[in-house]
Design a protein around this motif. Sequence first.
Motif, short mmCIF file in Angstrom:
data_model
loop_
_atom_site.label_atom_id
_atom_site.label_comp_id
_atom_site.label_asym_id
_atom_site.label_seq_id
_atom_site.Cartn_x
_atom_site.Cartn_y
_atom_site.Cartn_z
N ASN A 2 -6.91 22.54 -16.68
CA ASN A 2 -7.21 22.52 -15.30
C ASN A 2 -5.89 21.99 -14.53
OD1 ASN A 2 -9.77 22.93 -14.34
ND2 ASN A 2 -10.61 21.56 -15.71
N PHE A 3 -5.76 22.13 -13.22
CA PHE A 3 -4.70 21.81 -12.63
C PHE A 3 -4.25 20.29 -12.65
CE2 PHE A 3 -2.69 20.47 -8.52
CZ PHE A 3 -1.27 21.20 -8.91
N ILE A 4 -5.16 19.37 -12.67
CA ILE A 4 -4.87 17.97 -13.04
C ILE A 4 -5.83 17.82 -14.15
CG2 ILE A 4 -4.82 15.53 -12.38
CD1 ILE A 4 -3.75 16.55 -9.71
N SER A 5 -5.36 17.24 -15.23
CA SER A 5 -6.15 16.80 -16.46
C SER A 5 -5.73 15.19 -16.79
CB SER A 5 -5.81 17.59 -17.63
OG SER A 5 -6.50 17.22 -18.77
N GLU A 34 -10.15 20.74 -10.85
CA GLU A 34 -9.98 22.25 -10.76
C GLU A 34 -8.78 22.43 -9.61
OE1 GLU A 34 -13.17 24.87 -10.35
OE2 GLU A 34 -14.21 23.65 -11.83
N LYS A 35 -8.33 23.69 -9.64
CA LYS A 35 -7.44 24.19 -8.74
C LYS A 35 -8.40 24.67 -7.65
CE LYS A 35 -3.28 26.34 -8.12
NZ LYS A 35 -1.91 26.43 -9.06
N LEU A 56 -1.97 10.16 -10.35
CA LEU A 56 -2.08 11.75 -10.18
C LEU A 56 -0.66 12.57 -9.86
CD1 LEU A 56 -5.57 12.16 -8.72
CD2 LEU A 56 -4.84 11.90 -10.92
N ASN A 57 0.29 11.55 -9.07
CA ASN A 57 1.63 12.11 -9.02
C ASN A 57 2.74 11.25 -9.46
OD1 ASN A 57 1.88 10.11 -6.94
ND2 ASN A 57 2.63 11.37 -5.42
N ALA A 58 2.40 10.62 -10.52
CA ALA A 58 3.55 10.06 -11.50
C ALA A 58 3.89 8.82 -10.48
CB ALA A 58 4.46 10.65 -11.90
N ASP A 70 -0.41 20.47 -13.61
CA ASP A 70 -0.07 21.80 -13.71
C ASP A 70 0.60 22.00 -15.13
OD1 ASP A 70 -0.06 24.37 -12.83
OD2 ASP A 70 1.72 24.18 -11.63
N GLY A 71 -0.09 21.42 -16.20
CA GLY A 71 0.45 21.54 -17.51
C GLY A 71 1.75 20.41 -17.89
#
Lengths: 281, 289
Positions: A2-5, A34-35, A56-58, A70-71
């Motif tokens: 998924n987009f964010i895991s 999910e995206k 979620l954004n470090a 995104d991986g």
Amino acid sequence: MNFISVQNVRFSYDDIEETKNPVYAVDGVSLEFEKGGFTAVIGHNGCGKSTLAKHLNAMLLPDSGKVYVDGDDTSDENKTFDIREKVGLVLQNPDNQLVASIVEEDVAFGPENLGVEPAEIRKRVDSALKAVGMYDYRMHAPYKLSGGQKQRIAIAGVLAIEPQCIVLDEPTAMLDPSGRAEVMNTLIKLNREMGITVILITHFMEEAVLADRVVVMDSGKVLTQGTPDEVFSQVELLKKHRLDVPQAAELAFRLKGRGAKIDKIPLTAEDCVNLLGEVLG
Amino acid sequence: MSEILELKNLGFVYGQGTPFEKRAVDNVSLKINKGELVGIIGHTGSGKSTLVQMLNGLIKPTEGEVILDGKSIWAEPKKIRSVRFKVGMVFQYPEYQLFEETVYKDIAFGAINKGLSGDELDRAVRSAAEFTSLKPELLDKSPFDLSGGEKRRAAIAGVIAMQPEILILDEPTAGLDPMGREILLSQIVRYHKEMGNTVLLVSHSMEDIARVADRVIVMNNSKLMMFDTTKEVFARGDELENYGLKVPQITRIMQSLKQRGYDIPDGILTVDEALETLSALLKKEGKIW
């Protein structure tokens, strides 16, 4: 993937090596985003939802477990800026996030820092302001705007970075009902029309019912998740954890408890009126 | 009932005589009785914050008068400070105003300035802490070590300790979670009941106002639009929507049912009331027993 895991993340504000019994603000959370989805995260103060948002954004890195955007692994320092371009964060207090003295300069701040070409910045700023319905205010001073307008400018500032996902940490907590509606309408539009993934952290159940999916957190853990219907029909569970349910759901649930024939718990005023109409005959 | 506060043709214009002139309050007249709990609603920019700031003399009206206990508060401008002890104001996000070394000292600050000392001061501080459910052992802690909800309650205790005749709270529950909101609101109600003090509550939460207020002031566009009992005000849902306000969801549901022809009274404000009304209806129809 998924987009964010989020995979089995634990995080403590205590120094986990020095402290005997560190308190984990996020305690073993696994979630998939999910995206293109619209997820609401609810839970009372101290349940770990803001701490989770910052993962979620470090902005924060897990003590154990992993977060992939995104991986990319958020703990990979080489990826930090890529991740922050993909996932924008909007916080509670609009006054703490606006930096410039003119609205359009404020929105341009992000792309300028990324070294975007001036002509491209102009384009992005205009389209971001149009997307949040604040284009007519581009030459205004942010401090003279209302709370809802300021919050929409903050969202435009994130949009100008062209993220794929926006995480909002109680963006409407300081707004009045019409300001809240402005922000919610903007988010729904960004999600449905532009396909931006929205993760909304909120205390307001009437906002959470508008999402595709609701995640309920308690004591650093995921208590339950599902569609708004699935989550809010668990009136007892939510009440036990001292969370609000929409008044429509509470009324139907308690009437059912008194023997009224009710199968599906309504979440909105409209559904509740229709249901009660049937029950009353 | 005797009135404690009267506003006579009260008005305020920001930046009067400059190009930025803006009217915030326009010709507001009303009377508030001693011991009432009055809710104030209105969307952002409707003038409600400007209005309450005039009630304790933080800003001076450009028109009209504020009459407290029968006396215009600006009759003797040098004595305006005493008005601020009589009318205690809790601002939005008061937790940002904590500054002392200990919670005790922070709560005592206003009361000391009012002139309280010794046992009287100690009693005022401890009873204010008790009203806001701050445990005695917290009093020696630094206010910065408290949780968000506790900080807010400590800040409110600081105003209560001044023993004001009128307590004004501007959005006291904003940003709190449902549980924190519930606790704080019930404490305000308890304080109001036990002390018999007049309380003015500014809030965006119609559910909160519906539950606790005796009467409600509705502001729109700098003007006073309604001032009536809570039931009467929320029965005028369509008008409120025009002012950018909403009635509580439960009130809306019950009003729609009434419009469909069911026998439901106006102005149902809480889930409890709605539940009883509907149960009675269903029982009559033999649908529940």
